[in-house]
Design a protein around this motif. Structure first.
Motif, mmCIF file in Angstrom:
data_model
loop_
_atom_site.group_PDB
_atom_site.id
_atom_site.type_symbol
_atom_site.label_atom_id
_atom_site.label_comp_id
_atom_site.label_asym_id
_atom_site.label_seq_id
_atom_site.Cartn_x
_atom_site.Cartn_y
_atom_site.Cartn_z
ATOM 1 N N VAL A 2 0.864 -1.168 0.000
ATOM 2 C CA VAL A 2 0.000 0.000 0.000
ATOM 3 C C VAL A 2 0.905 1.223 0.000
ATOM 4 O O VAL A 2 1.801 1.337 0.837
ATOM 5 N N LEU A 3 0.677 2.111 -0.959
ATOM 6 C CA LEU A 3 1.541 3.280 -1.137
ATOM 7 C C LEU A 3 0.746 4.568 -0.976
ATOM 8 O O LEU A 3 -0.335 4.710 -1.543
ATOM 9 N N LEU A 4 1.290 5.511 -0.219
ATOM 10 C CA LEU A 4 0.703 6.835 -0.075
ATOM 11 C C LEU A 4 1.481 7.787 -0.972
ATOM 12 O O LEU A 4 2.680 7.973 -0.793
ATOM 13 N N ARG A 5 0.795 8.375 -1.931
ATOM 14 C CA ARG A 5 1.438 9.302 -2.861
ATOM 15 C C ARG A 5 1.546 10.695 -2.237
ATOM 16 O O ARG A 5 0.817 11.022 -1.300
ATOM 17 N N VAL A 51 -10.673 16.082 0.211
ATOM 18 C CA VAL A 51 -10.137 15.235 1.276
ATOM 19 C C VAL A 51 -9.044 14.360 0.688
ATOM 20 O O VAL A 51 -9.201 13.807 -0.401
ATOM 21 N N THR A 52 -7.925 14.258 1.388
ATOM 22 C CA THR A 52 -6.827 13.392 0.952
ATOM 23 C C THR A 52 -6.506 12.413 2.077
ATOM 24 O O THR A 52 -6.973 12.562 3.202
ATOM 25 N N TYR A 53 -5.702 11.421 1.752
ATOM 26 C CA TYR A 53 -5.202 10.505 2.771
ATOM 27 C C TYR A 53 -3.855 11.027 3.244
ATOM 28 O O TYR A 53 -3.042 11.499 2.460
ATOM 29 N N CYS A 54 -3.621 10.952 4.562
ATOM 30 C CA CYS A 54 -2.370 11.472 5.105
ATOM 31 C C CYS A 54 -1.565 10.418 5.854
ATOM 32 O O CYS A 54 -0.419 10.670 6.210
ATOM 33 N N GLN A 55 -2.146 9.251 6.094
ATOM 34 C CA GLN A 55 -1.408 8.173 6.737
ATOM 35 C C GLN A 55 -1.983 6.844 6.282
ATOM 36 O O GLN A 55 -3.197 6.705 6.122
ATOM 37 N N LEU A 92 -6.602 3.721 6.679
ATOM 38 C CA LEU A 92 -6.194 5.002 6.090
ATOM 39 C C LEU A 92 -6.708 6.133 6.964
ATOM 40 O O LEU A 92 -7.874 6.140 7.360
ATOM 41 N N LEU A 93 -5.851 7.092 7.252
ATOM 42 C CA LEU A 93 -6.262 8.288 7.984
ATOM 43 C C LEU A 93 -6.441 9.398 6.964
ATOM 44 O O LEU A 93 -5.565 9.655 6.139
ATOM 45 N N ARG A 94 -7.595 10.067 7.019
ATOM 46 C CA ARG A 94 -7.929 11.121 6.066
ATOM 47 C C ARG A 94 -7.546 12.488 6.617
ATOM 48 O O ARG A 94 -7.393 12.663 7.825
ATOM 49 N N SER A 95 -7.423 13.457 5.736
ATOM 50 C CA SER A 95 -7.047 14.814 6.133
ATOM 51 C C SER A 95 -8.093 15.481 7.015
ATOM 52 O O SER A 95 -7.781 16.439 7.730
ATOM 53 N N ASP A 96 -9.325 14.978 7.028
ATOM 54 C CA ASP A 96 -10.374 15.540 7.881
ATOM 55 C C ASP A 96 -10.465 14.851 9.241
ATOM 56 O O ASP A 96 -11.380 15.106 10.017
ATOM 57 N N GLY A 97 -9.506 13.955 9.547
ATOM 58 C CA GLY A 97 -9.480 13.278 10.829
ATOM 59 C C GLY A 97 -10.265 11.991 10.885
ATOM 60 O O GLY A 97 -10.231 11.281 11.878
ATOM 61 N N ARG A 98 -10.980 11.655 9.847
ATOM 62 C CA ARG A 98 -11.726 10.396 9.792
ATOM 63 C C ARG A 98 -10.769 9.284 9.356
ATOM 64 O O ARG A 98 -9.761 9.529 8.710
ATOM 65 N N ALA A 99 -11.107 8.075 9.720
ATOM 66 C CA ALA A 99 -10.328 6.908 9.298
ATOM 67 C C ALA A 99 -11.231 5.970 8.525
ATOM 68 O O ALA A 99 -12.436 5.895 8.784
ATOM 69 N N VAL A 100 -10.652 5.255 7.573
ATOM 70 C CA VAL A 100 -11.372 4.210 6.849
ATOM 71 C C VAL A 100 -10.501 2.969 6.858
ATOM 72 O O VAL A 100 -9.278 3.054 6.924
#
Length: 102
Positions: A1-4, A29-33, A43-51
């Motif tokens: 899994v790669l975070l661009r 919204v982007t992924y940050c972690q 995945l942690l999103r830029s809005d603080g939500r996780a999926v």
């Protein structure tokens, strides 16, 4: 899994159980972690939500709706998040059976 660098995520490899089916983030919204477990990814999103996606046999992808997170980990068969649900922050952990431990 790669975070661009642009906040998008790419998953390659074993495709069973939706392991490479990265959920699309909403506009703005982007992924940050990213952290991957044995059969799932958090995945942690830029809005603080996780999926979470992938294998969910033990409920490891069943994150609490509406919770805000500041860190997310995906262990081999366990998902652990440091959640900012209420002040002060609390640690939240799911077991293989999907049981909330703390």
């Amino acid at each position: 899994v790669l975070l661009r660098s642009d906040g998008r995520v790419i998953a390659i490899g074993e495709r069973s159980d939706g392991r490479c089916d990265v959920p699309a983030a909403e506009e703005g919204v982007t992924y940050c972690q990213v952290d991957a477990g044995g059969d799932h990814t958090v995945l942690l999103r830029s809005d603080g939500r996780a999926v979470a996606f992938g294998g969910n046999a033990g409920g490891q992808c069943d994150l609490p709706a509406g919770a805000l997170f500041c860190r997310a980990w995906g262990a081999l068969d366990l998902v652990v998040q440091l959640a900012v649900e209420v002040a002060p922050p609390s640690a939240v952990c799911w077991s293989l059976a999907g049981t909330r431990l703390a």
